[in-house]
Design an enzyme around this catalytic site. Sequence first.
Site, short mmCIF file in Angstrom:
data_model
loop_
_atom_site.label_atom_id
_atom_site.label_comp_id
_atom_site.label_asym_id
_atom_site.label_seq_id
_atom_site.Cartn_x
_atom_site.Cartn_y
_atom_site.Cartn_z
N CYS A 39 0.70 -1.08 -0.03
CA CYS A 39 -0.15 0.13 0.07
C CYS A 39 0.81 1.20 0.03
O CYS A 39 0.42 2.30 -0.49
CB CYS A 39 -0.69 0.02 1.40
N HIS B 22 1.22 14.14 -6.72
CA HIS B 22 0.60 15.48 -6.59
C HIS B 22 -0.98 15.24 -7.32
O HIS B 22 -1.59 16.13 -7.29
CB HIS B 22 1.48 16.66 -7.26
N ASP C 292 -2.18 16.64 -1.93
CA ASP C 292 -2.03 18.25 -2.14
C ASP C 292 -0.94 18.50 -1.24
O ASP C 292 -0.58 17.50 -0.30
CB ASP C 292 -3.12 19.13 -1.54
#
Length: 552
Positions: free
Chosen positions: A469, A525, A529
Site C-alpha cells: 500500500c 501530486h 496536495d
Amino acid sequence: MANIKDIFIPDLGADKDVDLIDIMVKVGDIVEVEDGLITLETEKASMDVPTPYKGKVVEILVKVGDKVNSGDLIVKVESTEESINEVPSSSNENEKEPIASPKDDESKITSPTQFVKEQTIKSVLEEVRVPDLGADKDVDLIDVMIHVGDIIVKDYSIITLETEKASMDVPAPFGGEVIEIFVEKGQKINGGDLIAKVIKTVVIEDKVPTPLAKIVEDEKIVEKASCPIPTIQEVAARSIEQEESNVLSKKATKVYASPSVRRVSREFGVDLGFVKGSAKKGRITVEDIKAYVKEQLNKPASATGVGFGFNLPEIKEIDFSQFGKVKRVELSRVQKVSGPFLHKNYLASPHVTQFDECDITELEKFRKEQNEIAKDFKLSPLVFIIKAVEKALKIHPKFNSSLSADGQELIMKEYFNIGVAVDTPNGLLVPVIKDVDKKGFKDIAIELSELSKKARDGKLTNADMSGGCFTISSLGGIGGTYFTPIINSPEVAILGVSKSSIKPIYDGSDFKPRLILPLSLSYDHKVIDGADGARFTTTLSQILSDLRLLSM
Ligand code: CAO
C-alpha cells in the site's frame, strides 16, 4: 474422414512431476502441425509441446498448475488429415501403443513426438553451428540454455548471443537429444562455430520406404529454403522497425516463444499475448519484448499519465573511450527489470517531496531498553517507523490509496501492507510486510529481518513483493540527510528515512541535545496536495516522538 487423435506428454527424461505453466490452445481452436499446445517448465528449462496433427482441439485434459509426467494424455484433436509423423497402419486406432523407449528401437529415439501412435522414428547425429552473424565477430555468448541429455524441439532457443546493438536467441534448427556441448557462457563466438552435437530425430512417413539419408538431405534443403536464420543485424533492424501495428489490440490466443523469451517476459511482467512476434511463424523474440516495453513507455498520455503525448528522445550511443579508458559492466538482472519500472513510475506521477524531521530521543531510549531484553529479535528504528506509518495511514487514508486505471477514482484500501526497500547485491527489491495493523513490534522485527535475508539471498517470491500500500525506503543505517525517493506505483506515496543525528533543539529556554530523524515523503501530486503532505509528515513526526500516540 475426421478422427480423434490423442496427444501425450513427450519423454521428459529423468524429470518427474513437471510444472505445466501455460496452455496455448482452447477447445474449438484450429491447430496446425507443430503449433505449441502447452508449456512445461522444469528447474532447468521450459519447453513447448507441439501438436503433431492438424485439426480442431476437442478436449483439453490438463490445466495450468498441473504436475505432469511423460506419457500423460494432454489434448484430443479432431484431425482432418494424417500427421506428418504418422505412418498409416492397419492396427487398431483406439489402441494406445506403449511408450517407446530408446531401447525399443534399433537406434535411439528422442523426440517429443514419439508418443504419437504408430510412427517410425530414426535418428542421426548432427552438428548445430552458430548461424551467419553478418559483420559481427567475436560476439558475446551470454547464455547457454541446453545441457547434455536435454531433449530439444525445433526452434527451442539453445544459446543467446549479444552484440553492442542487440541480443538474439539461436534456435535449434531441428529437434533431438543433446549429446555434447562445445560452447560455454561468457566466451566469444563467431558464425559457423560448433555449438553442440544433437541426435536428430527423423520421422519416416511414407508407406514406400525412403532411404534415411535422402530424408535427412531433403529436410536440410527445405530448412535452408524456407527458414533462413536471421542475422543479428536483421533481428535488430526488425525490432527497431516495430510499428503500432505490431501491438495486438486483443489478447492473442496462441503464443510462440522460446523458454528464454518466456522467462524474459515474466521478468518484465509482459503478457506475451500482446506482443507480436517478428520471427518465423510469428515466434516472439527478446527483441520483440523490448520493443513492446519501449513502445508502452513511449505511448501518449493515458489515464496512468505516462507519455504526456511526446516521446523521449532516443539515447545516443557515445564512444566514451575517446575521452579516456573505459570498461563496460553489465547491469544485474534486477536492475534491468527495475530500471524501466522506476523510470515509468517517475514519469507517471508528478512527484513532490516533503522534508521533515522528528525527535526520536525517547523512541531510541525505549528501543535500546527493549533490545537489552529481547533475545531472538532486534528492533531497529525502522520497526517503529513501520508502525507509525500504519497509524498515519489510518489518520490520512488518501495516502493508502491508488488511482483507478481511468484516473477518475481513488481506490481506498482498508488493509495495511507496507513495502520496505531492501538493498541487495543485485539491486533494489521491495518485499511487503502484510497486515501491519495486526502485528506488534516483535512480529514486524522478525518479519523484516526474514524478508531482508530472503531478498539478499535472491529468494523472494512474487507473493512476497506484491500487495503493498505504501513503501518505506530507509537509508538510516548508511547515512545522508535527505533524499527524494521514487513512488512505487500504483502506490501514491513513499517515505524516505535518513540517518538520525544529535542536534541542539531549543525548548523555549535552552538548547537541548536531541536525536533527530530526517524524513523525506514523496507523493503523487495528482492525488495528494502539498498541505496533505505536510500534515502526513507532521502526524508521523508526532507519533515517532511519542509512541503512546500509537494506541490513541
Ligand atoms: N538512524 C540511525 N541509525 C539507524 C537508522 C536511522 N534512521 N536506521 C537504522 N539504523 C541503524 C540500526 O539501528 C543498525 O544499527 P545497530 O546495529 O547499531 O542497531 C544499523 O543502522 C543497520 O540497520 P539495518 O539497515 O541493518 O536495519 P534496518 O531495519 O534499519 O533496515 C533494511 C533494514 C533492509 C531496510 C536495510 O538494511 C536496507 O537495505 N536499507 C537500504 C534501502 C535502500 O537502498 N533504499 C534506497 C532506495 S532508493 O529509492
